[in-house]
Design a protein around this motif. Structure first.
Motif, mmCIF file in Angstrom:
data_model
loop_
_atom_site.group_PDB
_atom_site.id
_atom_site.type_symbol
_atom_site.label_atom_id
_atom_site.label_comp_id
_atom_site.label_asym_id
_atom_site.label_seq_id
_atom_site.Cartn_x
_atom_site.Cartn_y
_atom_site.Cartn_z
ATOM 1 N N UNK A 1 0.841 -1.197 0.000
ATOM 2 C CA UNK A 1 0.000 0.000 0.000
ATOM 3 C C UNK A 1 0.883 1.257 0.000
ATOM 4 N N UNK A 2 2.009 1.204 0.715
ATOM 5 C CA UNK A 2 2.928 2.349 0.714
ATOM 6 C C UNK A 2 3.534 2.548 -0.679
ATOM 7 N N UNK A 3 3.901 1.428 -1.292
ATOM 8 C CA UNK A 3 4.519 1.495 -2.621
ATOM 9 C C UNK A 3 3.580 2.099 -3.646
ATOM 10 N N UNK A 4 2.293 1.786 -3.513
ATOM 11 C CA UNK A 4 1.337 2.268 -4.516
ATOM 12 C C UNK A 4 0.850 3.686 -4.193
ATOM 13 N N UNK A 5 1.295 4.249 -3.064
ATOM 14 C CA UNK A 5 0.865 5.607 -2.712
ATOM 15 C C UNK A 5 1.675 6.628 -3.505
ATOM 16 N N UNK A 6 1.205 7.885 -3.471
ATOM 17 C CA UNK A 6 1.940 8.921 -4.222
ATOM 18 C C UNK A 6 2.833 9.770 -3.303
ATOM 19 N N UNK A 7 2.967 9.385 -2.016
ATOM 20 C CA UNK A 7 3.807 10.168 -1.106
ATOM 21 C C UNK A 7 5.061 9.422 -0.650
ATOM 22 N N UNK A 8 5.215 8.175 -1.079
ATOM 23 C CA UNK A 8 6.380 7.382 -0.656
ATOM 24 C C UNK A 8 7.362 7.235 -1.817
ATOM 25 N N UNK A 9 8.631 7.552 -1.514
ATOM 26 C CA UNK A 9 9.667 7.472 -2.545
ATOM 27 C C UNK A 9 10.162 6.035 -2.703
ATOM 28 N N UNK A 10 10.394 5.396 -1.535
ATOM 29 C CA UNK A 10 11.034 4.079 -1.589
ATOM 30 C C UNK A 10 10.613 3.227 -0.395
ATOM 31 N N UNK A 11 10.336 1.963 -0.659
ATOM 32 C CA UNK A 11 10.093 0.999 0.417
ATOM 33 C C UNK A 11 11.156 -0.076 0.284
ATOM 34 N N UNK A 12 11.868 -0.344 1.374
ATOM 35 C CA UNK A 12 12.884 -1.410 1.318
ATOM 36 C C UNK A 12 12.177 -2.761 1.145
ATOM 37 N N UNK A 13 12.849 -3.734 0.549
ATOM 38 C CA UNK A 13 12.242 -5.063 0.443
ATOM 39 C C UNK A 13 11.770 -5.528 1.825
ATOM 40 N N UNK B 1 8.804 -8.792 9.453
ATOM 41 C CA UNK B 1 7.772 -7.958 10.090
ATOM 42 C C UNK B 1 8.157 -6.483 10.184
ATOM 43 N N UNK B 2 9.247 -6.084 9.518
ATOM 44 C CA UNK B 2 9.695 -4.691 9.597
ATOM 45 C C UNK B 2 9.597 -4.049 8.216
ATOM 46 N N UNK B 3 8.979 -2.867 8.185
ATOM 47 C CA UNK B 3 8.879 -2.130 6.924
ATOM 48 C C UNK B 3 9.661 -0.832 7.098
ATOM 49 N N UNK B 4 10.646 -0.622 6.237
ATOM 50 C CA UNK B 4 11.405 0.629 6.243
ATOM 51 C C UNK B 4 11.061 1.378 4.959
ATOM 52 N N UNK B 5 10.713 2.660 5.101
ATOM 53 C CA UNK B 5 10.349 3.415 3.893
ATOM 54 C C UNK B 5 10.739 4.878 4.031
ATOM 55 N N UNK B 6 10.762 5.545 2.893
ATOM 56 C CA UNK B 6 11.165 6.956 2.808
ATOM 57 C C UNK B 6 10.084 7.727 2.071
ATOM 58 N N UNK B 7 9.759 8.925 2.583
ATOM 59 C CA UNK B 7 8.779 9.781 1.900
ATOM 60 C C UNK B 7 9.423 10.472 0.707
ATOM 61 N N UNK B 8 8.584 10.981 -0.179
ATOM 62 C CA UNK B 8 9.074 11.780 -1.313
ATOM 63 C C UNK B 8 9.930 12.935 -0.813
ATOM 64 N N UNK B 9 10.871 13.359 -1.635
ATOM 65 C CA UNK B 9 11.712 14.510 -1.291
ATOM 66 C C UNK B 9 10.814 15.702 -0.990
#
Ligand code: PLP
Length: 341
Positions: A266-278, A282-290
């Protein structure tokens, strides 16, 4: 309803676990007379095919004891730059053991046999600290729940044997790796000199980590644990929680992994997330758009009773666990789907 996804340590014992705790038979564990602690130590050692186990109050203390067992002051250990033993144990490696860390780069908190071999100081070059220990983490915490490829662990072991280094595994989330990769714990027991297995993360107990190793190593570990202030008395109540978790909370880790994967999607398909780590466990690491402020995002979720972790440097973390219900999952998925910054 608060949806707390900052860590898998936020779980509380279930009524069933509490019932199991209450009926435990206990004794003074400093005299080794607590039958429930003895049973837990035996059971975890047998699970991994190792000689003996020793119950510690925390994962940090178990790791610190292991490092103390394997090193002398002024020596050096090798670990990933994200390693818990380096970043999140209060500088204990230098305080408790007087050793330094050679930090390696590597994919999502994992190191390779080649990188380890290159990092070993030549033993005859007495200007440099003597390298004596390698510490791995599986799954990796700051690396986002990544699981090692077992073949790489075997290669690292070969390097360690060639250079006379000990090998310790920080297994705070080893059960997650075993479930995700459908691995046999016995393979780990054959490779590592010591393994710490934590019960207060995905296993859902209030506290406790079992350190595993050879008979001799564990005899020394008992002394080190006492020095660190970790000799506990009627702690069978907590060992009982871990025994309960061994019977009931391992296979269900697959549910945490599945939900984490769905959140990642769901994070990957959003328009505010730049990157989701594989997302392997049970841990999700992600980065927002610049240009988007991670602290604001965390605050916006907090306002909707959802808690996640800001790990700094733009890194955001969500951790699923056994108190995260399907109802909470559906709420979170909807909030993430509808969120607009
Ligand atoms: C949580 C954790 C530990 C142990 O932490 P304690 O809070 O001391 O029990 C050790 N290693 C890793 C990778 C962890 O995530």
């Amino acid at each position: 309803m608060i949806i707390d996804l900052r860590s898998d340590t936020v779980t509380k014992p279930s009524p069933e676990m509490l019932e199991y705790i209450i009926q435990a038979e206990v004794g003074d564990d400093v005299y080794k007379e607590d039958p429930t602690v003895n049973e837990l130590e035996r059971r975890v050692a047998d699970l991994f095919g190792m000689d003996e186990g020793l119950f510690f109050p925390t994962g940090s203390m178990a790791n610190q004891a292991a490092i103390k067992l394997h090193t002398n002051p002024a020596e050096q250990l090798i670990c990933h730059k994200y390693a818990h033993v380096y970043n999140y144990e209060g500088g204990g490696v230098s305080f408790n053991s007087g050793v330094s860390c050679k930090l390696l780069e590597g994919d999502r908190g994992m190191i390779t046999a080649n990188a380890v071999e290159e990092a070993i100081n030549p033993p005859d070059f007495y200007h440099s600290p003597l390298t004596t220990l390698v510490c791995l983490e599986n799954t990796t915490n700051k690396g986002g729940g990544a699981c090692y490829d077992f073949a790489e662990i075997e290669k690292i072991k070969t390097v360690c044997e060639l250079h006379g280094l000990k090998l310790h595994l920080d297994g705070a989330r080893l059960m997650n790796a075993l479930v995700a990769k459908n691995e046999d714990p016995g393979r780990y027991g054959k490779i590592f000199d010591t393994i710490s297995v934590c019960f207060s993360k995905g296993m859902g107990t209030p506290l406790g980590t079992v350190l595993l190793g050879t008979k001799d190593a564990m005899k020394n570990a008992m002394r080190v644990r006492k020095v660190l202030g970790g000799g506990m008395r009627q702690v069978g109540y907590m060992a009982a929680a871990a025994l309960y978790a061994l019977d009931h909370n391992i296979e269900r880790l697959a549910d945490d992994h599945q939900r984490a994967l769905e959140i990642a999607l769901v994070l990957k398909s959003s328009n505010y997330v730049k990157k989701v780590e594989p997302t392997e466990t049970n841990i999700i690491i992600f980065y927002l758009n610049d240009g988007l402020d991670p602290q604001k995002f965390v605050g916006d979720l907090e306002a909707r009773n959802i808690r996640i972790s800001d790990m700094g440097q733009g890194k955001l973390r969500i951790v699923t666990h056994l108190d995260y219900t399907q109802e909470m999952h559906e709420t979170l998925m909807q909030v993430l789907d509808e969120y607009s910054p």
